[in-house]
Design a protein around this motif. Structure first.
Motif, short mmCIF file in Angstrom:
data_model
loop_
_atom_site.label_atom_id
_atom_site.label_comp_id
_atom_site.label_asym_id
_atom_site.label_seq_id
_atom_site.Cartn_x
_atom_site.Cartn_y
_atom_site.Cartn_z
N VAL A 18 0.83 -1.21 0.00
CA VAL A 18 0.00 0.00 0.00
C VAL A 18 0.86 1.26 0.00
N ASN A 19 1.93 1.28 0.80
CA ASN A 19 2.79 2.45 0.86
C ASN A 19 3.48 2.74 -0.47
N THR A 20 3.87 1.67 -1.16
CA THR A 20 4.52 1.86 -2.47
C THR A 20 3.56 2.49 -3.46
N LEU A 21 2.30 2.04 -3.45
CA LEU A 21 1.29 2.61 -4.34
C LEU A 21 1.00 4.07 -3.98
N LEU A 22 0.94 4.35 -2.66
CA LEU A 22 0.71 5.73 -2.23
C LEU A 22 1.87 6.64 -2.63
N PHE A 23 3.08 6.13 -2.52
CA PHE A 23 4.25 6.91 -2.91
C PHE A 23 4.18 7.29 -4.38
N ILE A 24 3.82 6.34 -5.23
CA ILE A 24 3.71 6.61 -6.67
C ILE A 24 2.67 7.70 -6.93
N LEU A 25 1.51 7.60 -6.24
CA LEU A 25 0.45 8.59 -6.41
C LEU A 25 0.91 9.98 -5.97
N LYS A 26 1.56 10.05 -4.81
CA LYS A 26 1.98 11.35 -4.27
C LYS A 26 3.09 11.99 -5.10
N ILE A 27 4.06 11.17 -5.50
CA ILE A 27 5.19 11.74 -6.24
C ILE A 27 4.72 12.21 -7.61
N TRP A 28 3.76 11.50 -8.20
CA TRP A 28 3.18 11.94 -9.48
C TRP A 28 2.45 13.27 -9.30
N ALA A 29 1.69 13.41 -8.19
CA ALA A 29 0.97 14.66 -7.93
C ALA A 29 1.94 15.81 -7.69
N SER A 30 3.07 15.52 -7.03
CA SER A 30 4.06 16.58 -6.77
C SER A 30 4.72 17.04 -8.05
N ILE A 31 4.92 16.11 -8.99
CA ILE A 31 5.54 16.48 -10.28
C ILE A 31 4.57 17.33 -11.11
N VAL A 32 3.30 16.94 -11.11
CA VAL A 32 2.29 17.66 -11.87
C VAL A 32 2.09 19.07 -11.33
N ALA A 39 5.95 16.48 -2.41
CA ALA A 39 7.13 15.65 -2.64
C ALA A 39 7.69 15.14 -1.31
N ALA A 40 7.76 16.02 -0.30
CA ALA A 40 8.26 15.61 1.02
C ALA A 40 7.34 14.57 1.64
N ASP A 41 6.03 14.77 1.46
CA ASP A 41 5.06 13.82 1.99
C ASP A 41 5.20 12.47 1.30
N ALA A 42 5.51 12.51 0.01
CA ALA A 42 5.69 11.25 -0.73
C ALA A 42 6.89 10.47 -0.21
N TRP A 43 7.99 11.18 0.03
CA TRP A 43 9.18 10.51 0.55
C TRP A 43 8.98 10.04 1.99
N HIS A 44 8.14 10.75 2.73
CA HIS A 44 7.77 10.28 4.07
C HIS A 44 7.07 8.93 3.97
N THR A 45 6.18 8.81 3.00
CA THR A 45 5.47 7.55 2.79
C THR A 45 6.44 6.44 2.37
N LEU A 46 7.41 6.78 1.52
CA LEU A 46 8.38 5.78 1.10
C LEU A 46 9.21 5.30 2.29
N SER A 47 9.51 6.20 3.22
CA SER A 47 10.25 5.78 4.41
C SER A 47 9.45 4.78 5.22
#
Length: 288
Positions: A18-32, A39-47
């Motif tokens: 689940v965290n890996t899927l959430l990371f992909i969603l968040k990092i995509w949103a940060s890029i867009v 982006a920071a929140d995405a890396w928090h999820t990856l941690s």
């Protein structure tokens, strides 16, 4: 594999996916959107995915049977995992703090869009659900590393709440994202401290709680009529098994055989009713 280990492994595997899927969603949103906060929140999820790997690995280690070098088993790997996760939380907290200060000094503002709102709301709901699941598993299995993992899930959910607040307040207060980032960092440091404190307390040895002592004393009195005067009770928690040592005072005119019979009876009762291996030292009643 014990139920404790299965619980830790199952929770770790689910959250890893689940965290890996959430990371992909968040990092995509940060890029867009170009959002640093997302982006920071995405890396928090990856941690959090990294902490999932720790839970999975240590759950396997903790199931190893006792051996010559580790006669009390390997259950305390759970405590070590908890410390690892707490250190990870502390590192994330420092990153949040420094990033927030830097953003404040640079007077940076953030522009968000609909995709940022969708990704953040989804993160809040999913991460809090995962936290509740981890706490449920921890209560059922008494697995401390899973409990620590639950706090990590919640910290991620809270950080997403802060991002969501920032999305709506950023147009009015350019500094709100920085201020809430500092607040999250302080919260994470407090949580990390609590996790480390609990883990170290168990590693160093803990005093049995009054409820456990009272329950054992009541059971002993129900079996033996005499006042055996239980005292000097210590609990050694190896997670996969618990060891208890205590002293009892017996009438000095009892034979060695009778004293052994009483001590063995108490040890068996403690094992059967409390699942604790007990070792009892016998003293004469008049011995001070």
């Amino acid at each position: 594999m014990s139920e404790r280990a299965k619980a830790g492994l199952r929770e770790g595997l689910i959250t890893l996916v689940v965290n890996t899927l959430l990371f992909i969603l968040k990092i995509w949103a940060s890029i867009v959107t170009g959002s640093i906060a997302l982006a920071a929140d995405a890396w928090h999820t990856l941690s959090d995915s990294l902490s999932s790997l720790i839970v999975i690995t240590t759950s396997r280690f903790a199931t190893r049977k006792a051996d010559k070098e580790h006669p009390f088993g390997h259950g305390r790997w759970e405590m070590i995992a908890s410390i690892f996760i707490a250190i990870l939380l502390g590192y994330i907290a420092i990153e949040f703090f420094t990033s927030s200060i830097t953003k404040f000094n640079n007077r940076e503002s953030v522009e968000f869009g609909l995709i940022a709102i969708i990704a953040t709301v989804a993160s809040i709901i999913v991460k809090e659900a995962m936290a509740q699941y981890a706490f449920y598993v921890a209560r059922k299995s008494n697995n401390t590393s899973v409990r620590a993992h639950g706090w990590h899930h919640r910290s991620d959910a809270i950080s997403s709440v802060v991002v969501l607040v920032g999305i709506f307040l950023a147009p009015y207060f350019w500094w709100i994202d920085s201020a809430l980032g500092v607040a999250i960092a302080l919260m994470l440091i407090y949580v990390a401290f609590k996790i480390i404190k609990e883990a170290i307390t168990r590693l160093l040895g803990e005093e049995p709680d009054a409820e456990l002592i009272n329950s054992i004393t009541a059971e002993v009195k129900a079996i033996f009529d005499d006042d055996l005067q239980l005292h000097h009770i210590h609990l050694h928690n190896y997670i996969s098994q618990k060891e208890m040592t205590m002293h009892i005072r017996l009438k000095e005119d009892l034979t060695i055989g009778k004293g052994h019979f009483i001590a063995t009876g108490i040890e068996k009762m403690i094992k059967n009713k409390f699942d604790i291996e007990a070792t009892i030292h016998v003293e004469p009643l008049m011995d001070e």
